[in-house]
Design a protein around this motif. Structure first.
Motif, PDB file in Angstrom:
ATOM      1  N   PRO A 303      27.113  53.996  42.683  1.00  0.00           N
ATOM      2  CA  PRO A 303      27.886  54.981  43.448  1.00  0.00           C
ATOM      3  C   PRO A 303      29.353  54.598  43.585  1.00  0.00           C
ATOM      4  O   PRO A 303      30.233  55.464  43.581  1.00  0.00           O
ATOM      5  N   ARG A 304      29.614  53.294  43.697  1.00  0.00           N
ATOM      6  CA  ARG A 304      30.982  52.879  44.029  1.00  0.00           C
ATOM      7  C   ARG A 304      31.267  51.512  43.405  1.00  0.00           C
ATOM      8  O   ARG A 304      30.482  50.579  43.560  1.00  0.00           O
ATOM      9  N   LEU A 305      32.377  51.406  42.689  1.00  0.00           N
ATOM     10  CA  LEU A 305      32.832  50.109  42.163  1.00  0.00           C
ATOM     11  C   LEU A 305      34.324  49.999  42.440  1.00  0.00           C
ATOM     12  O   LEU A 305      35.135  50.666  41.800  1.00  0.00           O
ATOM     13  N   VAL A 306      34.670  49.192  43.412  1.00  0.00           N
ATOM     14  CA  VAL A 306      36.085  49.015  43.762  1.00  0.00           C
ATOM     15  C   VAL A 306      36.364  47.516  43.867  1.00  0.00           C
ATOM     16  O   VAL A 306      35.606  46.760  44.472  1.00  0.00           O
ATOM     17  N   SER A 307      37.453  47.112  43.273  1.00  0.00           N
ATOM     18  CA  SER A 307      37.787  45.694  43.180  1.00  0.00           C
ATOM     19  C   SER A 307      38.603  45.211  44.370  1.00  0.00           C
ATOM     20  O   SER A 307      39.499  45.912  44.848  1.00  0.00           O
ATOM     21  N   ALA A 308      38.320  43.993  44.797  1.00  0.00           N
ATOM     22  CA  ALA A 308      39.297  43.270  45.617  1.00  0.00           C
ATOM     23  C   ALA A 308      40.336  42.737  44.630  1.00  0.00           C
ATOM     24  O   ALA A 308      39.962  42.324  43.533  1.00  0.00           O
ATOM     25  N   ASN A 309      41.608  42.763  44.954  1.00  0.00           N
ATOM     26  CA  ASN A 309      42.543  42.235  43.953  1.00  0.00           C
ATOM     27  C   ASN A 309      43.471  41.151  44.496  1.00  0.00           C
ATOM     28  O   ASN A 309      44.512  40.865  43.921  1.00  0.00           O
ATOM     29  N   GLY A 310      43.016  40.504  45.570  1.00  0.00           N
ATOM     30  CA  GLY A 310      43.826  39.441  46.171  1.00  0.00           C
ATOM     31  C   GLY A 310      44.108  38.293  45.216  1.00  0.00           C
ATOM     32  O   GLY A 310      45.218  37.773  45.169  1.00  0.00           O
ATOM     33  N   ARG A 311      43.109  37.912  44.423  1.00  0.00           N
ATOM     34  CA  ARG A 311      43.327  36.742  43.563  1.00  0.00           C
ATOM     35  C   ARG A 311      44.388  37.020  42.500  1.00  0.00           C
ATOM     36  O   ARG A 311      45.270  36.195  42.253  1.00  0.00           O
ATOM     37  N   ALA A 312      44.301  38.179  41.847  1.00  0.00           N
ATOM     38  CA  ALA A 312      45.301  38.497  40.818  1.00  0.00           C
ATOM     39  C   ALA A 312      46.698  38.548  41.435  1.00  0.00           C
ATOM     40  O   ALA A 312      47.682  38.128  40.820  1.00  0.00           O
ATOM     41  N   ARG A 313      46.780  39.063  42.643  1.00  0.00           N
ATOM     42  CA  ARG A 313      48.092  39.101  43.314  1.00  0.00           C
ATOM     43  C   ARG A 313      48.600  37.690  43.603  1.00  0.00           C
ATOM     44  O   ARG A 313      49.749  37.358  43.334  1.00  0.00           O
ATOM     45  N   GLU A 314      47.701  36.851  44.151  1.00  0.00           N
ATOM     46  CA  GLU A 314      48.148  35.515  44.554  1.00  0.00           C
ATOM     47  C   GLU A 314      48.393  34.601  43.357  1.00  0.00           C
ATOM     48  O   GLU A 314      49.407  33.924  43.288  1.00  0.00           O
ATOM     49  N   VAL A 315      47.443  34.574  42.438  1.00  0.00           N
ATOM     50  CA  VAL A 315      47.513  33.590  41.354  1.00  0.00           C
ATOM     51  C   VAL A 315      48.469  34.050  40.253  1.00  0.00           C
ATOM     52  O   VAL A 315      49.234  33.249  39.708  1.00  0.00           O
ATOM     53  N   LEU A 316      48.422  35.337  39.930  1.00  0.00           N
ATOM     54  CA  LEU A 316      49.251  35.825  38.815  1.00  0.00           C
ATOM     55  C   LEU A 316      50.530  36.504  39.301  1.00  0.00           C
ATOM     56  O   LEU A 316      51.385  36.854  38.487  1.00  0.00           O
ATOM     57  N   GLY A 317      50.637  36.739  40.592  1.00  0.00           N
ATOM     58  CA  GLY A 317      51.790  37.488  41.102  1.00  0.00           C
ATOM     59  C   GLY A 317      51.779  38.920  40.598  1.00  0.00           C
ATOM     60  O   GLY A 317      52.814  39.559  40.433  1.00  0.00           O
ATOM     61  N   TRP A 318      50.580  39.427  40.373  1.00  0.00           N
ATOM     62  CA  TRP A 318      50.412  40.743  39.743  1.00  0.00           C
ATOM     63  C   TRP A 318      50.343  41.835  40.806  1.00  0.00           C
ATOM     64  O   TRP A 318      49.512  41.774  41.703  1.00  0.00           O
ATOM     65  N   VAL A 319      51.214  42.810  40.680  1.00  0.00           N
ATOM     66  CA  VAL A 319      51.183  43.953  41.592  1.00  0.00           C
ATOM     67  C   VAL A 319      51.176  45.217  40.725  1.00  0.00           C
ATOM     68  O   VAL A 319      52.149  45.494  40.017  1.00  0.00           O
ATOM     69  N   PRO A 320      50.072  45.965  40.728  1.00  0.00           N
ATOM     70  CA  PRO A 320      50.039  47.169  39.901  1.00  0.00           C
ATOM     71  C   PRO A 320      51.192  48.118  40.244  1.00  0.00           C
ATOM     72  O   PRO A 320      51.468  48.354  41.414  1.00  0.00           O
ATOM     73  N   GLN A 321      51.852  48.614  39.202  1.00  0.00           N
ATOM     74  CA  GLN A 321      53.040  49.455  39.398  1.00  0.00           C
ATOM     75  C   GLN A 321      52.771  50.938  39.167  1.00  0.00           C
ATOM     76  O   GLN A 321      53.450  51.786  39.722  1.00  0.00           O
ATOM     77  N   ARG A 322      51.812  51.236  38.262  1.00  0.00           N
ATOM     78  CA  ARG A 322      51.629  52.640  37.864  1.00  0.00           C
ATOM     79  C   ARG A 322      50.201  53.119  38.114  1.00  0.00           C
ATOM     80  O   ARG A 322      49.755  54.070  37.476  1.00  0.00           O
ATOM     81  N   SER A 323      49.491  52.461  39.036  1.00  0.00           N
ATOM     82  CA  SER A 323      48.066  52.749  39.158  1.00  0.00           C
ATOM     83  C   SER A 323      47.697  53.722  40.268  1.00  0.00           C
ATOM     84  O   SER A 323      46.511  53.888  40.559  1.00  0.00           O
ATOM     85  N   ALA A 324      48.689  54.377  40.890  1.00  0.00           N
ATOM     86  CA  ALA A 324      48.331  55.506  41.753  1.00  0.00           C
ATOM     87  C   ALA A 324      47.649  56.525  40.841  1.00  0.00           C
ATOM     88  O   ALA A 324      48.086  56.726  39.694  1.00  0.00           O
ATOM     89  N   ILE A 325      46.591  57.168  41.317  1.00  0.00           N
ATOM     90  CA  ILE A 325      45.821  58.041  40.419  1.00  0.00           C
ATOM     91  C   ILE A 325      46.692  59.169  39.850  1.00  0.00           C
ATOM     92  O   ILE A 325      46.538  59.558  38.685  1.00  0.00           O
TER      93      ILE A 325
END
Ligand code: GDU
Length: 340
Positions: A303-325
């Protein structure tokens, strides 16, 4: 941010190698990552057998047609290009087909990866980024899926990807090959410049099918299940823009080389969109209705698959820029309406 690497240069010889082997570089996520690598000063060398890839998507570096199972070809490529690292996309990715023909999936996705890893050993290359998937988690009941959520895949596609994750850990322990394991949630969208985009045959993914239905290029979209325990009854997924995924690969590569440490990250936004919301977004951007039919649930769809993304933010400094639907759909719309 660039990655440069000295790769097994003989004593006294100073060679800075910036070539990266990209398997599946003619595919959807692979080609977008090649563009991102090139804009970071690296040279992506795409190896693709063109079973599902598109030659015209390879625009940012050399192209080699061939298969990851071909050890001799791999040896020649490692000798010629002295790769600083490998980014490994080449894989089959149809969940339903993996149930019908698991041998095809284990041969290509698992045995093929072992062939690639062995070539890396022979070629003295010790960094690999691997395309894993949320399908390794199976049917989790967590609200947000973190990297430590139990991995219990429910189909051969997900099981094969999890096997490779295990193999990568063993290759690190025994041979010192470092890995970045990136577990994608739902890749979607297209290059904002319109140079490349999503083209699968057959197409099974929601965003392109909804757009093609709106364009009249395909029949009505069937909504797979309207009786899920979600606010509007349709299934929720975490859609992530392909250019944000591409950016995460370059960051993971930089992390591997700078920290000399492996990393495992989910790549999602932490927000979910329902099938109904995606359809409404397509209708708003297209300025026309999306013809739909209401069908049964697709077997194996949680029914639902949603990611936590704290690790990618912290470790890679990754912040999605274009992922608003809305941005994902707008970029995909531009691509598909030009593809005709
Ligand atoms: O015609 C369609 C197609 C999809 N959906 C729904 O839309 C959502 C997204 O479906 P996709 O097929 O676009 O994506 P999946 O979540 O099934 O697939 C993703 O996860 C898979 C593993 O589970 C693979 O990794 C795959 O490559 C990746 O896109 C799901 O709820 C699905 O049921 C529909 O209602 N109608």
């Amino acid at each position: 941010m660039t990655v440069s690497a000295r790769n097994q240069a003989p004593e006294g010889e100073k060679i800075v190698v910036e070539n990266v082997l990209v398997t599946g570089g003619a595919g959807y996520i692979g080609s977008h990552t090649c563009k991102e690598l090139a804009s970071n000063g690296l040279v992506p060398v795409s190896l693709d057998n063109l079973v599902y890839g598109h030659r015209e998507f390879v625009q940012w570096g050399p192209f080699v047609q061939g298969d990851i199972a071909d050890g001799r070809l791999l040896d020649a490529l490692f000798a010629e290009h002295r790769f600083a690292a490998v980014i490994h996309f080449a894989a089959f990715a149809y969940v339903g087909e993996s149930v019908q023909d698991p041998g095809k999936y284990y041969r290509n996705n698992v045995a093929g990866t072992i062939s690639l890893l062995e070539a890396m050993r022979r070629g003295g290359c010790s960094d690999i980024i691997f395309s894993s998937t949320c399908a390794t988690y199976g049917m989790p009941d967590a609200d947000l899926i973190g990297e430590e959520t139990r991995q219990e895949p429910i189909n051969p596609y997900g099981r094969g990807k999890l096997m490779v994750e295990t193999i990568l850990r063993d290759y690190q322990a025994a041979y010192g090959i470092r890995h970045g394991i990136l577990r994608y949630f739902n890749a979607a969208g297209a290059d904002p410049d319109g140079a490349i985009g999503e083209r699968h045959d057959p197409e099974t993914h929601l965003v392109p099918l909804a757009i093609r239905a709106a364009l009249g290029q395909a029949g009505p979209l069937t909504i797979f299940g309207s009786d899920y325990p979600t606010p509007d009854g349709t299934a929720i997924r975490d859609y992530i823009h392909v250019t944000d995924l591409a950016d995460a690969h370059v960051r993971a590569l930089t992390h591997l080389r700078r920290e000399r440490a492996s990393v495992v990250c989910n790549l999602g936004t932490g927000r979910g969109s329902s099938v109904q919301e995606v359809i409404e977004t397509v209708a708003a951007i297209a300025g026309r209705e999306v013809p739909v039919l209401r069908g049964a649930r697709r077997p194996g769809d949680p029914p639902r698959l949603v990611s936590a993304n704290g690790r990618a933010r912290e470790v890679l400094g990754w912040v999605p820029q274009r992922s608003a639907i809305a941005t994902i759909v707008a970029d995909a719309w531009n691509w598909h309406s030009r593809e005709g």
